[in-house]
Enzyme design. Structure first.
Site, PDB file in Angstrom:
ATOM      1  N   GLY A  10       0.837  -1.210   0.000  1.00 14.53           N
ATOM      2  CA  GLY A  10       0.000   0.000   0.000  1.00 14.53           C
ATOM      3  C   GLY A  10       0.864   1.249   0.000  1.00 14.53           C
ATOM      4  N   GLY A 109       6.249  -2.286   3.558  1.00 12.24           N
ATOM      5  CA  GLY A 109       5.798  -2.635   4.893  1.00 12.24           C
ATOM      6  C   GLY A 109       6.175  -4.069   5.266  1.00 12.24           C
ATOM      7  N   THR A 112       6.400  -6.654   2.398  1.00  9.67           N
ATOM      8  CA  THR A 112       7.568  -6.343   1.563  1.00  9.67           C
ATOM      9  C   THR A 112       8.840  -6.855   2.224  1.00  9.67           C
ATOM     10  OG1 THR A 112       6.441  -4.372   0.789  1.00  9.67           O
ATOM     11  CG2 THR A 112       8.832  -4.439   0.465  1.00  9.67           C
ATOM     12  N   ASP A 134       0.702   2.254   9.046  1.00 10.30           N
ATOM     13  CA  ASP A 134       0.288   1.426  10.187  1.00 10.30           C
ATOM     14  C   ASP A 134       1.304   1.449  11.336  1.00 10.30           C
ATOM     15  OD1 ASP A 134      -1.764   0.731   8.457  1.00 10.30           O
ATOM     16  OD2 ASP A 134      -0.840  -1.164   7.857  1.00 10.30           O
ATOM     17  N   MET A 176      -7.671   3.562   9.821  1.00  7.19           N
ATOM     18  CA  MET A 176      -6.877   2.460   9.250  1.00  7.19           C
ATOM     19  C   MET A 176      -5.784   2.015  10.231  1.00  7.19           C
ATOM     20  SD  MET A 176      -6.141   2.989   5.221  1.00  7.19           S
ATOM     21  CE  MET A 176      -7.301   2.416   3.982  1.00  7.19           C
ATOM     22  N   GLY A 177      -4.990   1.063   9.810  1.00  8.83           N
ATOM     23  CA  GLY A 177      -3.917   0.584  10.678  1.00  8.83           C
ATOM     24  C   GLY A 177      -3.755  -0.915  10.623  1.00  8.83           C
ATOM     25  N   ARG A 273     -23.554   7.820  14.454  1.00  4.94           N
ATOM     26  CA  ARG A 273     -23.142   7.771  13.044  1.00  4.94           C
ATOM     27  C   ARG A 273     -21.726   7.208  12.930  1.00  4.94           C
ATOM     28  NH1 ARG A 273     -27.759   9.011  12.338  1.00  4.94           N
ATOM     29  NH2 ARG A 273     -28.636  10.733  11.124  1.00  4.94           N
ATOM     30  N   GLN A 281      -6.595   8.682   4.291  1.00  2.00           N
ATOM     31  CA  GLN A 281      -5.496   8.688   5.273  1.00  2.00           C
ATOM     32  C   GLN A 281      -4.145   8.374   4.640  1.00  2.00           C
ATOM     33  OE1 GLN A 281      -7.266   6.669   9.145  1.00  2.00           O
ATOM     34  NE2 GLN A 281      -8.379   6.044   7.329  1.00  2.00           N
TER      35      GLN A 281
HETATM   36  O1  F6P Z   1      -1.123  -1.055   5.223  1.00  8.40           O
HETATM   37  C1  F6P Z   1      -1.697   0.151   4.897  1.00  8.40           C
HETATM   38  C2  F6P Z   1      -3.200   0.035   4.784  1.00  8.40           C
HETATM   39  O2  F6P Z   1      -3.717   1.293   4.431  1.00  8.40           O
HETATM   40  C3  F6P Z   1      -3.894  -0.507   6.025  1.00  8.40           C
HETATM   41  O3  F6P Z   1      -4.027   0.454   7.026  1.00  8.40           O
HETATM   42  C4  F6P Z   1      -5.186  -0.993   5.444  1.00  8.40           C
HETATM   43  O4  F6P Z   1      -5.724  -2.023   6.228  1.00  8.40           O
HETATM   44  C5  F6P Z   1      -4.770  -1.512   4.092  1.00  8.40           C
HETATM   45  O5  F6P Z   1      -3.534  -0.886   3.782  1.00  8.40           O
HETATM   46  C6  F6P Z   1      -5.744  -1.259   2.985  1.00  8.40           C
HETATM   47  O6  F6P Z   1      -5.273  -1.907   1.858  1.00  8.40           O
HETATM   48  P1  F6P Z   1      -5.754  -1.644   0.372  1.00  8.40           P
HETATM   49  O7  F6P Z   1      -5.164  -0.348  -0.080  1.00  8.40           O
HETATM   50  O8  F6P Z   1      -5.212  -2.799  -0.385  1.00  8.40           O
HETATM   51  O9  F6P Z   1      -7.240  -1.576   0.417  1.00  8.40           O
END
Ligand code: F6P
Length: 356
Positions: A10, A109, A112, A134, A176-177, A273, A281
């Site tokens: 990512g 990450g 990788t 993350d 995310m994370g 909500r 992000q």
């Molecule tokens: O590892 C980075 C990240 O943005 C995570 O926080 C998230 O779970 C994942 O990648 C989303 O992946 P993709 O871009 O393949 O939807």
């Protein structure tokens, strides 16, 4: 020295800043440095898609989001699977040789790094760089991209704050994370969330609802919940990943967020909500702090190449830039430790982490 460079997994802000830092160092300090940009991560190395870069290619990209090289996800478990009499690892090794590379620099990450470890075992000269919003790479205090994402996620929480206050609502912001809670913890604290829910601390729905009600009774009609995409409800904690996904799919849920929102709404009567900022992000310009870090770690990767310190990945310890052996950190996850000072401080100012 001929060096290939790729960005894998990512994307995140500051990839270009790192590429630039590396290239500037290499052209200035490594005799006869030639840099080859490999397209779309390991995908380009597998397919043999690359081009020779020139110093001017690395100018004007410090503040540009994304990656000029392109990226792709190449699952680690498929790296050694045979297809048409060859595996992806074998193809990468063959293309590394065909390109005449002396070194390969991989920005990525956790996945990788696992693949980088495989390439090292195959005898390739690899230098890694720890990328991810993350912040879950073992052996480094921080990964580049993280602080930029904290800024964006914090701004999302800020914006949700004002509308939540106007309407007297409970708002859940799903951060995310992946499996870990670093981004949610930092953005949650920075954004003044009332409740922060992390994968590392399975939450109790009763406790969360009670906190929302307590706030309402104290005259605070709204509540902000920063919930990690990997957050887990207490009752799910013992389940395997597949079992959890199966259980959630019965109600059309992927993460714990929507279910918690329904429960809060039903049990407290407070209008609730959900906001999911998602890939926002990961997009856009890196923060100033990330640019500074990236220039440092990029240049340090150049130094590792120059010194022939291969099979290593760059790490940040406090103010110091250093390195770890890829083999020592690959496959390990850096979770938020349960004794992290930020958790203690959060509790001391009244933030609930959803625990009893
Ligand atoms: O590892 C980075 C990240 O943005 C995570 O926080 C998230 O779970 C994942 O990648 C989303 O992946 P993709 O871009 O393949 O939807």
């Amino acid at each position: 020295m001929r060096i290939g460079i790729l960005t894998s997994g990512g994307d995140c802000p500051a990839l270009n800043a790192v590429i630039r830092g590396f290239a500037k160092y290499a052209y200035k300090n490594i005799r006869g440095a030639e840099i080859y940009g490999i397209a779309d991560g390991y995908g380009g190395l597998i397919a043999g898609e690359y081009k020779k870069m020139h110093p001017e290619d690395f100018s004007g990209i410090l503040n540009v989001g994304g990656t000029i090289l392109g990226t792709s996800r190449q699952p680690f478990k498929k790296m050694t699977v045979e297809e048409n009499n060859s595996t992806k690892v074998e193809k990468m090794k063959a293309n590394y040789k065909k390109m005449g590379l002396d070194a390969l620099v991989t920005l990525g990450g956790a996945g990788t790094h696992k693949s980088a470890a495989l390439l090292c075992e195959e005898g390739l000269n690899v230098v890694g760089l720890p990328k991810t919003i993350d912040n879950d790479i073992f052996g480094t205090d921080v990964t580049f991209g993280f602080y930029s994402a904290v800024d964006v996620a914090t701004e999302c929480i800020d914006r949700v704050h004002t509308t939540a206050a106007s309407h007297g609502r409970t708002m859940l912001v799903e951060i995310m994370g992946n499996k870990v809670g670093w981004l949610t913890l930092y953005a949650g604290i920075a954004g003044g969330a009332d409740i922060i829910l992390l994968p590392e601390i399975p939450f109790d729905t009763d406790v969360v609802c009670k906190k929302v009600l307590q706030r309402a009774e104290a005259g605070k009609a709204f509540s902000i919940i920063a919930i990690a995409e990997g957050a887990i409800e207490k009752s799910e904690a013992g389940l395997k990943k597949k079992e959890r996904a199966q259980k959630r799919s019965e109600t059309g849920d992927v993460t714990a967020t929507n279910r918690l929102a329904r429960e809060i709404n039903a049990r407290t009567g407070v209008e609730t909500r959900v906001v999911i900022p998602g890939h926002i992000q990961r997009g856009g310009s890196p923060s100033a702090l990330d640019r500074a870090i990236s220039t440092q770690v990029g240049a340090y990767a150049g130094y590792l190449c120059k010194e022939g310190l291969f099979g290593t990945t760059v790490a940040i310890h406090g103010e110091k830039i250093t390195h770890n052996k890829i083999a020592d950190i690959a496959g390990k996850t850096k979770w938020v430790p349960l004794d992290h000072p930020m958790l203690e401080i959060g509790r001391s100012v009244g933030i609930s982490f959803g625990e009893k």
